[in-house]
Design a protein around this motif. Structure first.
Motif, PDB file in Angstrom:
ATOM      1  N   LYS A 126      -5.929  25.228 -33.840  1.00  0.00           N
ATOM      2  CA  LYS A 126      -5.453  25.518 -32.482  1.00  0.00           C
ATOM      3  C   LYS A 126      -4.013  26.016 -32.446  1.00  0.00           C
ATOM      4  N   VAL A 127      -3.188  25.598 -33.399  1.00  0.00           N
ATOM      5  CA  VAL A 127      -1.763  25.916 -33.393  1.00  0.00           C
ATOM      6  C   VAL A 127      -1.432  26.743 -34.630  1.00  0.00           C
ATOM      7  N   THR A 128      -0.831  27.900 -34.424  1.00  0.00           N
ATOM      8  CA  THR A 128      -0.464  28.735 -35.566  1.00  0.00           C
ATOM      9  C   THR A 128       0.798  28.193 -36.240  1.00  0.00           C
ATOM     10  N   GLY A 129       0.885  28.409 -37.522  1.00  0.00           N
ATOM     11  CA  GLY A 129       2.062  28.020 -38.274  1.00  0.00           C
ATOM     12  C   GLY A 129       1.997  26.638 -38.893  1.00  0.00           C
ATOM     13  N   ILE A 130       0.911  25.898 -38.671  1.00  0.00           N
ATOM     14  CA  ILE A 130       0.792  24.574 -39.274  1.00  0.00           C
ATOM     15  C   ILE A 130       0.473  24.723 -40.753  1.00  0.00           C
ATOM     16  N   LEU A 163       4.015   8.893 -32.732  1.00  0.00           N
ATOM     17  CA  LEU A 163       3.551   7.539 -33.017  1.00  0.00           C
ATOM     18  C   LEU A 163       3.181   6.850 -31.700  1.00  0.00           C
ATOM     19  N   TYR A 164       2.282   5.941 -31.770  1.00  0.00           N
ATOM     20  CA  TYR A 164       1.843   5.113 -30.660  1.00  0.00           C
ATOM     21  C   TYR A 164       1.469   5.942 -29.419  1.00  0.00           C
ATOM     22  N   SER A 165       0.612   6.907 -29.647  1.00  0.00           N
ATOM     23  CA  SER A 165       0.161   7.785 -28.581  1.00  0.00           C
ATOM     24  C   SER A 165      -1.214   7.350 -28.086  1.00  0.00           C
ATOM     25  N   GLN A 166      -1.538   7.800 -26.900  1.00  0.00           N
ATOM     26  CA  GLN A 166      -2.901   7.621 -26.394  1.00  0.00           C
ATOM     27  C   GLN A 166      -3.679   8.932 -26.495  1.00  0.00           C
ATOM     28  N   ASN A 167      -2.952  10.023 -26.775  1.00  0.00           N
ATOM     29  CA  ASN A 167      -3.594  11.321 -27.010  1.00  0.00           C
ATOM     30  C   ASN A 167      -2.686  12.128 -27.939  1.00  0.00           C
ATOM     31  N   ARG A 168      -2.778  11.856 -29.223  1.00  0.00           N
ATOM     32  CA  ARG A 168      -1.864  12.438 -30.210  1.00  0.00           C
ATOM     33  C   ARG A 168      -1.901  13.956 -30.250  1.00  0.00           C
ATOM     34  N   PHE A 169      -3.067  14.553 -30.071  1.00  0.00           N
ATOM     35  CA  PHE A 169      -3.143  16.012 -30.175  1.00  0.00           C
ATOM     36  C   PHE A 169      -2.472  16.691 -28.982  1.00  0.00           C
ATOM     37  N   GLU A 170      -2.708  16.163 -27.791  1.00  0.00           N
ATOM     38  CA  GLU A 170      -2.058  16.699 -26.591  1.00  0.00           C
ATOM     39  C   GLU A 170      -0.542  16.488 -26.669  1.00  0.00           C
ATOM     40  N   ASP A 171      -0.124  15.291 -27.061  1.00  0.00           N
ATOM     41  CA  ASP A 171       1.307  14.997 -27.175  1.00  0.00           C
ATOM     42  C   ASP A 171       1.972  15.884 -28.224  1.00  0.00           C
ATOM     43  N   MET A 172       1.282  16.113 -29.347  1.00  0.00           N
ATOM     44  CA  MET A 172       1.852  16.957 -30.395  1.00  0.00           C
ATOM     45  C   MET A 172       1.966  18.398 -29.922  1.00  0.00           C
ATOM     46  N   GLN A 173       0.969  18.893 -29.210  1.00  0.00           N
ATOM     47  CA  GLN A 173       1.056  20.261 -28.695  1.00  0.00           C
ATOM     48  C   GLN A 173       2.269  20.414 -27.782  1.00  0.00           C
ATOM     49  N   ARG A 174       2.504  19.428 -26.935  1.00  0.00           N
ATOM     50  CA  ARG A 174       3.682  19.473 -26.054  1.00  0.00           C
ATOM     51  C   ARG A 174       4.973  19.445 -26.863  1.00  0.00           C
ATOM     52  N   LEU A 175       5.034  18.592 -27.873  1.00  0.00           N
ATOM     53  CA  LEU A 175       6.226  18.508 -28.729  1.00  0.00           C
ATOM     54  C   LEU A 175       6.484  19.833 -29.433  1.00  0.00           C
ATOM     55  N   ILE A 176       5.441  20.453 -29.952  1.00  0.00           N
ATOM     56  CA  ILE A 176       5.582  21.749 -30.641  1.00  0.00           C
ATOM     57  C   ILE A 176       6.046  22.820 -29.657  1.00  0.00           C
ATOM     58  N   GLU A 177       5.466  22.828 -28.466  1.00  0.00           N
ATOM     59  CA  GLU A 177       5.879  23.799 -27.447  1.00  0.00           C
ATOM     60  C   GLU A 177       7.346  23.632 -27.100  1.00  0.00           C
ATOM     61  N   CYS A 178       7.792  22.395 -26.937  1.00  0.00           N
ATOM     62  CA  CYS A 178       9.192  22.126 -26.616  1.00  0.00           C
ATOM     63  C   CYS A 178      10.112  22.554 -27.748  1.00  0.00           C
ATOM     64  N   SER A 179       9.718  22.277 -28.978  1.00  0.00           N
ATOM     65  CA  SER A 179      10.571  22.661 -30.102  1.00  0.00           C
ATOM     66  C   SER A 179      10.599  24.167 -30.272  1.00  0.00           C
TER      67      SER A 179
END
Length: 184
Positions: A126-130, A163-179
């Motif tokens: 889903k995410v390019t560059g991983i 860490l300690y997420s309830q939806n790690r994939f959604e949270d990670m996508q947001r973190l990547i977008e922000c970075s």
């Protein structure tokens, strides 16, 4: 894994990393025993300055007795996990060869198909560059995810940890977008 099966160390590592197999992690300890193996894990953690991590088993799973105090279970921090990823990128790039694969065909020594491993990291497609990532999940830690992205320069990487997420994939996508927005 089935009793009596003979698999190469590389295959056990692939099963452990790609499918998050706790059986494979435990099987890797059989040569020297689980307790000495975990001791070596903790020594390596100290060697690479993971000062806020401690391991009690090779799988990362919570103990059966969830009433144990927090200092008697596996624990780590985002900073320590970044240190671990940097060490692995430098010393063991083969790990990221496995962590970047969506699938891995596992064959036995006789060439017959054991099974096809499917990566637990949904963001790989889903995410390019991983260049790799590792999922985790326990009752105490919640959903966890480490993702490594290619940086803008050669041998430059961006390590993201949830860490300690309830939806790690959604949270990670947001973190990547922000970075990505902050790097533009």
């Amino acid at each position: 894994l089935k009793p009596g099966e003979i698999l190469r160390t590389e295959d056990l590592i692939a099963i452990m990393l790609i499918e998050s197999s706790n059986d494979a992690a435990t099987a890797l300890t059989e040569f020297i025993g689980e307790e000495p193996f975990v001791h070596l894990m903790n020594l390596k953690a100290r060697e690479i300055n993971m000062e806020e991590s401690l391991f009690f088993n090779p799988t990362g799973l919570d103990p059966d007795d969830l009433k144990r105090p927090a200092y008697q279970v596996n624990y780590s921090t985002t900073n320590d996990l970044v240190k671990l990823v940097k060490y692995a990128l430098e010393k063991y790039p083969l790990i990221f060869d496995f962590l970047s694969r969506r699938e891995y065909v596992l064959e036995l020594e006789n060439g017959s198909l054991h099974h096809i491993l499917r990566n637990t990291n949904q963001l790989l497609w889903k995410v390019t560059g991983i260049i790799g990532g590792k999922t985790g999940l326990t009752e105490r830690a919640g959903e966890c995810l480490v993702v490594v992205l290619k940086g803008s320069r050669p041998n430059n990487y961006l390590v993201n940890v949830i860490l300690y997420s309830q939806n790690r994939f959604e949270d990670m996508q947001r973190l990547i977008e922000c970075s990505n927005q902050s790097n533009q």
